[in-house]
Scaffold this active site. Structure first.
Site, short mmCIF file in Angstrom:
data_model
loop_
_atom_site.label_atom_id
_atom_site.label_comp_id
_atom_site.label_asym_id
_atom_site.label_seq_id
_atom_site.Cartn_x
_atom_site.Cartn_y
_atom_site.Cartn_z
N LYS A 125 0.75 -1.21 0.06
CA LYS A 125 0.07 0.07 0.10
C LYS A 125 0.73 1.40 -0.07
O LYS A 125 0.77 2.27 -0.84
CB LYS A 125 -0.86 -0.26 1.26
CG LYS A 125 -1.47 1.37 1.64
CD LYS A 125 -2.22 1.13 2.75
CE LYS A 125 -2.38 2.03 4.05
NZ LYS A 125 -1.47 3.19 3.97
N ASN A 126 1.80 1.41 0.85
CA ASN A 126 2.61 2.55 1.06
C ASN A 126 3.56 2.85 -0.07
O ASN A 126 4.03 3.98 -0.23
CB ASN A 126 3.57 2.59 2.48
CG ASN A 126 2.33 2.67 3.46
OD1 ASN A 126 1.14 3.01 3.46
ND2 ASN A 126 2.98 2.69 4.68
N CYS A 134 -6.96 12.74 11.20
CA CYS A 134 -6.44 11.35 11.01
C CYS A 134 -6.45 10.48 12.35
O CYS A 134 -6.20 11.49 13.42
CB CYS A 134 -5.00 11.39 10.51
SG CYS A 134 -4.33 9.52 10.51
N ARG A 167 -0.90 14.30 12.86
CA ARG A 167 -0.39 14.32 11.32
C ARG A 167 -0.30 15.37 10.76
O ARG A 167 -0.90 15.63 9.71
CB ARG A 167 -0.93 13.04 10.80
CG ARG A 167 -0.98 11.74 11.40
CD ARG A 167 -1.31 10.76 10.44
NE ARG A 167 -0.31 10.03 9.79
CZ ARG A 167 -0.63 9.11 9.18
NH1 ARG A 167 -1.83 8.33 8.95
NH2 ARG A 167 0.44 8.60 8.32
N PRO A 168 0.67 16.59 11.06
CA PRO A 168 0.70 17.79 10.31
C PRO A 168 1.16 17.45 8.94
O PRO A 168 2.16 16.55 8.64
CB PRO A 168 1.39 18.63 11.31
CG PRO A 168 2.28 17.53 12.14
CD PRO A 168 1.36 16.28 12.01
N ILE A 169 1.35 18.84 8.31
CA ILE A 169 1.87 18.60 6.88
C ILE A 169 2.92 19.90 6.67
O ILE A 169 3.13 20.09 5.50
CB ILE A 169 0.98 18.57 5.53
CG1 ILE A 169 0.01 19.58 5.97
CG2 ILE A 169 0.19 17.13 5.56
CD1 ILE A 169 -0.89 19.76 4.51
N ASP A 223 4.02 0.91 12.13
CA ASP A 223 2.83 0.13 11.62
C ASP A 223 2.82 -1.36 11.85
O ASP A 223 1.75 -1.72 11.56
CB ASP A 223 3.04 0.24 9.95
CG ASP A 223 2.44 1.42 9.41
OD1 ASP A 223 2.21 2.65 10.29
OD2 ASP A 223 2.83 1.88 8.37
N ARG A 276 -8.69 -0.66 4.37
CA ARG A 276 -7.80 0.35 3.76
C ARG A 276 -6.31 -0.25 3.51
O ARG A 276 -5.64 0.28 2.53
CB ARG A 276 -7.64 1.69 4.67
CG ARG A 276 -8.69 2.66 4.89
CD ARG A 276 -8.54 3.97 5.85
NE ARG A 276 -6.84 4.08 5.41
CZ ARG A 276 -6.13 4.49 6.55
NH1 ARG A 276 -6.37 4.48 7.68
NH2 ARG A 276 -4.71 4.73 6.00
C1 UD1 Z 1 4.14 6.87 6.29
C2 UD1 Z 1 3.15 5.70 6.03
C3 UD1 Z 1 2.63 5.20 7.37
C4 UD1 Z 1 3.57 5.12 8.44
C5 UD1 Z 1 4.49 6.15 8.65
C6 UD1 Z 1 5.73 6.28 9.52
C7 UD1 Z 1 2.29 6.11 3.67
C8 UD1 Z 1 1.26 6.37 2.91
N1 UD1 Z 1 2.11 6.02 5.00
O1 UD1 Z 1 3.02 8.08 6.60
O2 UD1 Z 1 1.86 3.98 6.94
O3 UD1 Z 1 3.00 4.98 9.70
O4 UD1 Z 1 4.97 6.81 7.33
O5 UD1 Z 1 6.23 5.21 8.91
O6 UD1 Z 1 3.44 5.74 3.44
N2 UD1 Z 1 5.27 14.82 10.63
C9 UD1 Z 1 5.37 16.33 11.03
N3 UD1 Z 1 5.19 17.08 9.89
C10 UD1 Z 1 5.04 16.58 8.35
C11 UD1 Z 1 5.18 15.35 8.27
C12 UD1 Z 1 5.21 14.30 9.27
O7 UD1 Z 1 5.36 16.66 12.01
O8 UD1 Z 1 4.77 17.49 7.67
C13 UD1 Z 1 5.33 14.02 11.74
C14 UD1 Z 1 4.12 13.06 11.98
O9 UD1 Z 1 3.30 13.74 12.68
C15 UD1 Z 1 4.98 11.75 12.69
C16 UD1 Z 1 6.17 11.67 12.04
O10 UD1 Z 1 6.55 12.93 11.21
O11 UD1 Z 1 4.79 11.95 13.84
C17 UD1 Z 1 6.23 10.81 10.87
O12 UD1 Z 1 5.35 10.91 9.89
P1 UD1 Z 1 5.60 10.35 8.38
O13 UD1 Z 1 6.83 9.83 8.08
O14 UD1 Z 1 5.37 11.71 7.45
O15 UD1 Z 1 4.36 9.45 7.86
P2 UD1 Z 1 3.42 9.44 6.93
O16 UD1 Z 1 4.24 9.88 5.72
O17 UD1 Z 1 2.22 10.38 7.10
#
Ligand code: UD1
Length: 417
Positions: A22-23, A116, A121-123, A305, A397
Site C-alpha cells: 500500500k505505502n 487522522c 499528522r501535520p503537513i 505500523d 484500507r
Molecule cells: C507513512 C506511512 C505510514 C507510516 C508512517 C511512518 C504512507 C502512505 N504512510 O506515513 O503507514 O505509519 O509513514 O512510518 O506511506 N510529521 C510532521 N510534519 C509533517 C509530516 C510528518 O510533523 O509535515 C510527523 C508526523 O506527525 C509523525 C512523523 O512525522 O509524527 C512521521 O510521519 P511521516 O513519516 O510523515 O508519516 P507518513 O508519511 O504520514
C-alpha cells in the site's frame, strides 16, 4: 457497517503470497500523473485507499483500468488541477498528489487532508520543502492553493525524516531545474520503490534508502511498467498471526531484508523463523516470552505500523513487556479494546506496559484505525470464543481481504455486513 467475526483457537498452517505494498503503490499512483502517458503497474493490492486514489485520478482526467492486480493509468490528458474535497478527506495520502501535480501543471488546489485517527499528522514539512523548491502556497478556508513560481533545485534539510515529505519533495524535484539534495530523508524501502519507478520513467534520482537523496531535474518523462514491491507490513502482520495462533506457515513474496526488525522481535518472543530467499517459514508453539524493550522508530527501526499487532502478541506472553511509540502520538487506540478482551495494559504517554495474561477472551470490539484494527483480529485468533471486530472499513484500507488471507491459513474469520 461491516464487521469481522473471528472464532478463536484454530492453529494456522499453509502458505500465503504477500501482495504489493500500500505505502509503495499510493505515491507511485500519484506519480503516474507526471509522464502524460501510459503507466502499467503489476501487483497492485485491492484496497479501499487504492480505490480512493483511483477515483481522484479519474476525477482529474486520467483513464484508469484495474483488473486483478494489474493497473493501467493513462495520464495523457488532465482536465483539472483541483482535487475533489470529499476524496481528499477520505484519504490522507492524497497529499502525495501535490508534488506530481505541481511538476506537471504548475498548480494544485487541494483541501487539508482530513483529521487522522493516529494523531495530528501535520503537513508542515511537506509545505516547507515545496516552498523551498519554488512553490507559492496560500492557505485559506481549509484549502491549499499552490502555484509554481520558479521550480529550481535546492538543498532541503528535513527537520524529521518524514516518509511523506521525502516523497513529495522527491516527486516535484524530478522536474525542477538543476540539482536537489534532500538531507535527513526517510530511508523506508517504499521510497526506494518510488525512486526505481521514477527512474524507469526517465528521472535521475539516487540515494533513496539512505539519508541523502540527490535528484537531477529532467524535462520529460516517458511511459513505464513497474511491479510494486511486496508489503512488509502485511507480511509482518501475517507473521504475528502465525505466531499468536500457533502452527506452521510459509509466506511467499517477502523482502526478508525489509522486515528484519520484526523478524528479530518474533524470534525474541520464542518463535522459530527460517528465511529462504523471498520466503519465510514460521513455527509457533504458542508459548511466548515477554519482550522488555520495543521502541518504534523510522526505518530501519521497528515500524510504528507493526506496534499494535505486536502488542496483541505481548498480551499473552510470559512476563511484562514495554512498548514505546516514538513516531506518532496517540497511536494506542487499540489498547482499550484489547483490555475488553482480557489484556492487562497500562499506557503512560508514549509508553505502554503489557503484563502477559494466560488467555484472552472473545469480545465485541471496534477498530479505531488500520493497524490497531488488524491487531484486534490477531487477538481474536487466540482468544477463547468469538470476537466481533466492528468498523472493518479501517482494516480494508490496508489489507486486501484480511478474512480471506487468514481463512486460507485455516482460521475461522468471516465478514458480515
Ligand atoms: C507513512 C506511512 C505510514 C507510516 C508512517 C511512518 C504512507 C502512505 N504512510 O506515513 O503507514 O505509519 O509513514 O512510518 O506511506 N510529521 C510532521 N510534519 C509533517 C509530516 C510528518 O510533523 O509535515 C510527523 C508526523 O506527525 C509523525 C512523523 O512525522 O509524527 C512521521 O510521519 P511521516 O513519516 O510523515 O508519516 P507518513 O508519511 O504520514
Amino acid at each position: 457497517m461491516s464487521r469481522l467475526l473471528v472464532n478463536g483457537g484454530n492453529e494456522l498452517n499453509g502458505e500465503l503470497r504477500i501482495s504489493g505494498a500500500k505505502n509503495a503503490v499510493l505515491p507511485i499512483l500519484a506519480a503516474t500523473l507526471m509522464n502524460a502517458g501510459e503507466n502499467i503497474l503489476f501487483d497492485c493490492p485491492r484496497l479501499s485507499d487504492v480505490d480512493a486514489m483511483i477515483e481522484i485520478l479519474r476525477a482529474i482526467g486520467c483513464k484508469v483500468e484495474f483488473n486483478n492486480s494489474m493497473m493501467r493509468v493513462d495520464s495523457s490528458v488532465l482536465s483539472s488541477h483541483e482535487i475533489p474535497e470529499d476524496l481528499v478527506r477520505e484519504m490522507r495520502s492524497s497529499i502525495f498528489l501535490m508534488g506530481p501535480m505541481l511538476a506537471r501543471c504548475g498548480k494544485i488546489k487541494i483541501s487539508y487532508p482530513g483529521g487522522c485517527e493516529i494523531g495530528p499528522r501535520p503537513i508542515d514539512l511537506h509545505l516547507k520543502a515545496l516552498r523551498q523548491l519554488g512553490v507559492e502556497i496560500k492557505e485559506a478556508h481549509g484549502f491549499l492553493e499552490c502555484e509554481v513560481i520558479d521550480l529550481k533545485g535546492t538543498e532541503i534539510n528535513l527537520d524529521y525524516p518524514s516518509v511523506g515529505a521525502t516523497e513529495n519533495a522527491m516527486l516535484i524535484a524530478v522536474m525542477a531545474k538543476g540539482t536537489t539534495r534532500i538531507r535527513n530523508s526517510a530511508k523506508e524501502p517504499e521510497i526506494v520503490d518510488l525512486q526505481n519507478y521514477l527512474n524507469k520513467m526517465g528521472a535521475k534520482i539516487k540515494g533513496a534508502g539512505t539519508s541523502q537523496i540527490i535528484i537531477e531535474g529532467v524535462q520529460k518523462l516517458s511511459g513505464v511498467e513497474h511491479r510494486v514491491m511486496p508489503d512488509r507490513i502485511v507480511a509482518g502482520t501475517m507473521l504475528v498471526a502465525g505466531a499468536i495462533a500457533g502452527g506452521e506457515i510459509i509466506l511467499k513474496n517477502v523482502m526478508v531484508e525489509h522486515i528484519k526488525p520484526v523478524i528479530s522481535k518474533i524470534r525474541e518472543a520464542g518463535c522459530m523463523l527460517i528465511e529462504e530467499g523471498n520466503s519465510l517459514k514460521l513455527k509457533s508453539t504458542r508459548k511466548f516470552n515477554a519482550i522488555e524493550v520495543t521502541k518504534t522508530l523510522p526505518y530501519p527501526g521497528f515500524p510504528t505500523d507493526m506496534q499494535a499487532q505486536f502488542m496483541s502478541l505481548m498480551t499473552i506472553a510470559q512476563g511484562t513487556s514495554i512498548i514505546t511509540e516514538t513516531v506518532f502520538e496517540n497511536r494506542y487506540k487499540h489498547v482499550d479494546e484489547l483490555i475488553r478482551m482480557g489484556a492487562k495494559i497500562k499506557v503512560d504517554g508514549r509508553v505502554a506496559v503489557v503484563q502477559g495474561v494466560k488467555r484472552l477472551t472473545g469480545a465485541n470490539v471496534t477498530a479505531k484505525d488500520l493497524r490497531g484494527g488488524a491487531a484486534l483480529v490477531l487477538a481474536g485468533l487466540t482468544a477463547e470464543g468469538v470476537t466481533i471486530v466492528n468498523n472493518l472499513k479501517h482494516i480494508d484500507r490496508g489489507y486486501d481481504m484480511i478474512d480471506k488471507m487468514l481463512r486460507k491459513l485455516g482460521a475461522e474469520v468471516y465478514r458480515m455486513n
